[in-house]
Design a protein around this motif. Sequence first.
Motif, PDB file in Angstrom:
ATOM      1  N   TYR A  20     -93.916 -62.367 -47.601  1.00 52.91           N
ATOM      2  CA  TYR A  20     -94.560 -61.181 -48.182  1.00 52.91           C
ATOM      3  C   TYR A  20     -95.356 -61.466 -49.450  1.00 52.91           C
ATOM      4  O   TYR A  20     -95.999 -60.574 -49.995  1.00 52.91           O
ATOM      5  N   GLY A  21     -95.287 -62.696 -49.957  1.00 50.10           N
ATOM      6  CA  GLY A  21     -96.076 -63.039 -51.140  1.00 50.10           C
ATOM      7  C   GLY A  21     -95.491 -62.596 -52.465  1.00 50.10           C
ATOM      8  O   GLY A  21     -96.136 -62.728 -53.499  1.00 50.10           O
ATOM      9  N   TYR A  22     -94.277 -62.031 -52.459  1.00 50.19           N
ATOM     10  CA  TYR A  22     -93.646 -61.672 -53.739  1.00 50.19           C
ATOM     11  C   TYR A  22     -92.912 -62.865 -54.325  1.00 50.19           C
ATOM     12  O   TYR A  22     -92.028 -63.426 -53.688  1.00 50.19           O
ATOM     13  N   ASP A  23     -93.306 -63.251 -55.528  1.00 51.33           N
ATOM     14  CA  ASP A  23     -92.700 -64.438 -56.135  1.00 51.33           C
ATOM     15  C   ASP A  23     -91.711 -64.041 -57.232  1.00 51.33           C
ATOM     16  O   ASP A  23     -92.107 -63.737 -58.356  1.00 51.33           O
ATOM     17  N   PHE A  24     -90.441 -64.065 -56.906  1.00 52.02           N
ATOM     18  CA  PHE A  24     -89.401 -63.757 -57.890  1.00 52.02           C
ATOM     19  C   PHE A  24     -88.695 -65.014 -58.398  1.00 52.02           C
ATOM     20  O   PHE A  24     -87.682 -64.933 -59.062  1.00 52.02           O
ATOM     21  N   THR A  25     -89.248 -66.187 -58.041  1.00 52.09           N
ATOM     22  CA  THR A  25     -88.508 -67.410 -58.341  1.00 52.09           C
ATOM     23  C   THR A  25     -88.407 -67.684 -59.842  1.00 52.09           C
ATOM     24  O   THR A  25     -87.529 -68.411 -60.273  1.00 52.09           O
ATOM     25  N   HIS A  26     -89.297 -67.100 -60.630  1.00 54.95           N
ATOM     26  CA  HIS A  26     -89.212 -67.302 -62.076  1.00 54.95           C
ATOM     27  C   HIS A  26     -88.722 -66.065 -62.816  1.00 54.95           C
ATOM     28  O   HIS A  26     -88.968 -65.894 -64.003  1.00 54.95           O
ATOM     29  N   TYR A  27     -88.056 -65.204 -62.086  1.00 55.25           N
ATOM     30  CA  TYR A  27     -87.382 -64.097 -62.768  1.00 55.25           C
ATOM     31  C   TYR A  27     -86.085 -64.635 -63.390  1.00 55.25           C
ATOM     32  O   TYR A  27     -85.529 -65.636 -62.911  1.00 55.25           O
ATOM     33  N   ALA A  28     -85.639 -64.009 -64.456  1.00 54.28           N
ATOM     34  CA  ALA A  28     -84.392 -64.429 -65.110  1.00 54.28           C
ATOM     35  C   ALA A  28     -83.267 -64.297 -64.092  1.00 54.28           C
ATOM     36  O   ALA A  28     -83.026 -63.231 -63.522  1.00 54.28           O
ATOM     37  N   ARG A  29     -82.621 -65.417 -63.844  1.00 51.02           N
ATOM     38  CA  ARG A  29     -81.687 -65.535 -62.733  1.00 51.02           C
ATOM     39  C   ARG A  29     -80.489 -64.562 -62.814  1.00 51.02           C
ATOM     40  O   ARG A  29     -80.142 -63.915 -61.841  1.00 51.02           O
ATOM     41  N   ALA A  30     -79.882 -64.484 -63.992  1.00 45.99           N
ATOM     42  CA  ALA A  30     -78.639 -63.718 -64.117  1.00 45.99           C
ATOM     43  C   ALA A  30     -78.857 -62.243 -63.806  1.00 45.99           C
ATOM     44  O   ALA A  30     -78.053 -61.618 -63.104  1.00 45.99           O
ATOM     45  N   SER A  31     -79.955 -61.684 -64.293  1.00 48.83           N
ATOM     46  CA  SER A  31     -80.121 -60.256 -64.047  1.00 48.83           C
ATOM     47  C   SER A  31     -80.671 -60.000 -62.645  1.00 48.83           C
ATOM     48  O   SER A  31     -80.322 -59.012 -62.003  1.00 48.83           O
ATOM     49  N   ILE A  62     -88.840 -53.832 -47.111  1.00 44.86           N
ATOM     50  CA  ILE A  62     -89.232 -54.688 -48.233  1.00 44.86           C
ATOM     51  C   ILE A  62     -89.707 -53.868 -49.420  1.00 44.86           C
ATOM     52  O   ILE A  62     -89.428 -54.188 -50.575  1.00 44.86           O
ATOM     53  N   LYS A  63     -90.419 -52.792 -49.135  1.00 40.83           N
ATOM     54  CA  LYS A  63     -90.927 -51.935 -50.208  1.00 40.83           C
ATOM     55  C   LYS A  63     -89.771 -51.454 -51.078  1.00 40.83           C
ATOM     56  O   LYS A  63     -89.814 -51.533 -52.299  1.00 40.83           O
ATOM     57  N   ARG A  64     -88.742 -50.947 -50.413  1.00 40.94           N
ATOM     58  CA  ARG A  64     -87.587 -50.457 -51.155  1.00 40.94           C
ATOM     59  C   ARG A  64     -86.890 -51.603 -51.896  1.00 40.94           C
ATOM     60  O   ARG A  64     -86.527 -51.485 -53.052  1.00 40.94           O
ATOM     61  N   GLU A  67     -88.745 -52.707 -54.919  1.00 41.86           N
ATOM     62  CA  GLU A  67     -88.691 -51.673 -55.944  1.00 41.86           C
ATOM     63  C   GLU A  67     -87.337 -51.684 -56.651  1.00 41.86           C
ATOM     64  O   GLU A  67     -87.252 -51.518 -57.859  1.00 41.86           O
ATOM     65  N   GLU A  68     -86.276 -51.927 -55.875  1.00 39.64           N
ATOM     66  CA  GLU A  68     -84.938 -51.957 -56.477  1.00 39.64           C
ATOM     67  C   GLU A  68     -84.691 -53.230 -57.298  1.00 39.64           C
ATOM     68  O   GLU A  68     -83.842 -53.238 -58.177  1.00 39.64           O
ATOM     69  N   LEU A  69     -85.424 -54.291 -56.994  1.00 36.01           N
ATOM     70  CA  LEU A  69     -85.242 -55.517 -57.776  1.00 36.01           C
ATOM     71  C   LEU A  69     -85.839 -55.384 -59.167  1.00 36.01           C
ATOM     72  O   LEU A  69     -85.365 -55.978 -60.130  1.00 36.01           O
ATOM     73  N   THR A  70     -86.932 -54.614 -59.272  1.00 31.42           N
ATOM     74  CA  THR A  70     -87.540 -54.450 -60.586  1.00 31.42           C
ATOM     75  C   THR A  70     -86.892 -53.261 -61.277  1.00 31.42           C
ATOM     76  O   THR A  70     -86.466 -52.315 -60.642  1.00 31.42           O
ATOM     77  N   VAL A  71     -86.795 -53.370 -62.598  1.00 30.47           N
ATOM     78  CA  VAL A  71     -86.116 -52.335 -63.386  1.00 30.47           C
ATOM     79  C   VAL A  71     -87.160 -51.373 -63.919  1.00 30.47           C
ATOM     80  O   VAL A  71     -88.166 -51.793 -64.479  1.00 30.47           O
ATOM     81  N   ASN A  72     -86.937 -50.080 -63.733  1.00 27.28           N
ATOM     82  CA  ASN A  72     -87.910 -49.096 -64.187  1.00 27.28           C
ATOM     83  C   ASN A  72     -87.305 -48.096 -65.160  1.00 27.28           C
ATOM     84  O   ASN A  72     -87.405 -46.891 -64.987  1.00 27.28           O
ATOM     85  N   ASN A 137     -95.582 -52.306 -59.276  1.00 31.36           N
ATOM     86  CA  ASN A 137     -95.022 -51.395 -58.287  1.00 31.36           C
ATOM     87  C   ASN A 137     -95.906 -50.148 -58.107  1.00 31.36           C
ATOM     88  O   ASN A 137     -95.999 -49.318 -59.010  1.00 31.36           O
ATOM     89  N   PRO A 138     -96.581 -49.999 -56.945  1.00 34.41           N
ATOM     90  CA  PRO A 138     -97.501 -48.870 -56.765  1.00 34.41           C
ATOM     91  C   PRO A 138     -96.817 -47.499 -56.826  1.00 34.41           C
ATOM     92  O   PRO A 138     -97.438 -46.522 -57.244  1.00 34.41           O
ATOM     93  N   ASP A 139     -95.544 -47.432 -56.454  1.00 36.93           N
ATOM     94  CA  ASP A 139     -94.862 -46.132 -56.467  1.00 36.93           C
ATOM     95  C   ASP A 139     -94.672 -45.595 -57.881  1.00 36.93           C
ATOM     96  O   ASP A 139     -94.847 -44.410 -58.135  1.00 36.93           O
ATOM     97  N   VAL A 140     -94.289 -46.457 -58.818  1.00 42.97           N
ATOM     98  CA  VAL A 140     -94.108 -45.968 -60.189  1.00 42.97           C
ATOM     99  C   VAL A 140     -95.460 -45.578 -60.792  1.00 42.97           C
ATOM    100  O   VAL A 140     -95.547 -44.628 -61.569  1.00 42.97           O
ATOM    101  N   LEU A 141     -96.526 -46.292 -60.386  1.00 46.58           N
ATOM    102  CA  LEU A 141     -97.860 -45.944 -60.889  1.00 46.58           C
ATOM    103  C   LEU A 141     -98.289 -44.573 -60.380  1.00 46.58           C
ATOM    104  O   LEU A 141     -98.884 -43.782 -61.111  1.00 46.58           O
ATOM    105  N   ALA A 142     -97.968 -44.293 -59.110  1.00 46.15           N
ATOM    106  CA  ALA A 142     -98.317 -42.983 -58.538  1.00 46.15           C
ATOM    107  C   ALA A 142     -97.630 -41.899 -59.352  1.00 46.15           C
ATOM    108  O   ALA A 142     -98.223 -40.850 -59.643  1.00 46.15           O
ATOM    109  N   SER A 143     -96.413 -42.150 -59.739  1.00 45.62           N
ATOM    110  CA  SER A 143     -95.680 -41.184 -60.533  1.00 45.62           C
ATOM    111  C   SER A 143     -96.283 -41.069 -61.941  1.00 45.62           C
ATOM    112  O   SER A 143     -96.454 -39.962 -62.475  1.00 45.62           O
TER     113      SER A 143
END
Lengths: 271, 194
Positions: A20-31, A62-64, A67-72, A137-143
């Motif tokens: 899907y092209g989402y690169d989370f490999t350099h996100y802080a691992r613990a969180s 995947i969309k969900r 979205e749940e992996l990122t903190v809003n 995240n396009p959903d939070v932008l729509a909001s």
Amino acid sequence: MVMIEDEQMDLLLTDLFERYGYDFTHYARASLKRRINRVWSLDKFPSFAELRYRIRNDSEYIKRFVEELTVNVTEMFRDPFFYRALRTDVLPTLAAKPFIRIWHAGCSTGEEVFSMAILLKEAGLLHKSLLYATDINPDVLASARKGIVALSQMKQYSENYVLSGGVADFSMYYTAQYSYAKFLDELAERMVFSTHNLVSDRSFNEFDLILCRNVLIYFDKALQQRVLSLFDESLGLLSYLALGAKETLRFSTLETKYRPLNGEKIWRKIV
Amino acid sequence: MAENSIITAKKAVVIGGSTGSIDVLLQVLPVLSVPLTYICIIVLHRRNTADSTLAHLLSLKTTIPVREVEDKEPVRPGIIYLAPADYHVLIERDRTFALDDSEKVNYSRPSIDVTFESAAEVFGPSLIGVLLSGANADGTAGLKAIKKKGGLLVTQLPATAQAAMMPQQAILNTQVDYILDIQGISSLLNNLNL
């Protein structure tokens, strides 16, 4: 509580990137690990294999998941004293500019963008400002674009506004509709919302002020450095960079090129 | 000393508390041996004002440096780290701090469970989890995680706690190794200070 193993996590991150092209490999691992455990529990996957199968084969899911992996988490005038410093120390130095460009990177549902628009309006600068608000995240932008927040939040936001040095009647900036508050169109008129991925996208303009608050904490040091360099390229001399209350330039190469403002997490580019 | 203690620091202590726990710390901190040779991280429930009053208050009671955690800073012995208001504190495998402002856990941010669970993964059997006074169930799941990785569990003696619920929950639901009054907690911590 389920606990994903490190190796399983690597498999998922590879799937997300390759399929899907989402690169989370350099996100802080613990969180990130906590976020994955949380979705695993919330969506009641009986095993890791089933979670992985869903991710590999259900592009709607995947969309969900992403979205749940990122903190809003966000609020208006978050850390009111930070906003007070913007009012008293930053905006006056931008007032002489013919045009003011501001970038909210990782703006989530937009509460801080509307806070900024209110500051600019009160400083008499909104008419010549442009606020670029971006998020992965396009959903939070729509909001965010709707300019609507829950009415139940307004008491807290109104208190924050006063602590930030606001002296107007905060309720004049919105109209109450059922259980929501809608901000004046005038505030939103100077905003441009767009998706932008800090992990992979490039700089798109030069700014006088970049705000990126409580986004870098979710990245590892290497990705933090990448994003801070991107901000550096997007800031002219004497422009400002503002981060979250516990974020720092200390572990980056920007440290020597920026001078911190007293007390708050705001830096001015001096080289 | 600093260089040396990084190498020799084997133990890490995580302390969690809520209502009534600040008073305990105000009694424990003045009697801690200096310098501190272990890693010490404190997570207290607090109002979400981002001021540093609490760190200042605690720092008046000891010559050990007391600091609010900043994102990505290395976890070092000899310093008392305090979870900042409104952030969860996590620890990465490379022993640096990572902050997180995601949803509250047990109505709390910082949450004791979050830090205890994360510390358990990194420090394993070298970790001592200490749960103080509080009127909340936070901390119990964290202690379970510490136990699972072979660490040591300590709670305040409920009878000496201003709010007994937090230590009591832990005693009922986990295998606590030591149940101590305030003086007992102080001497246990000093016994770790080799």
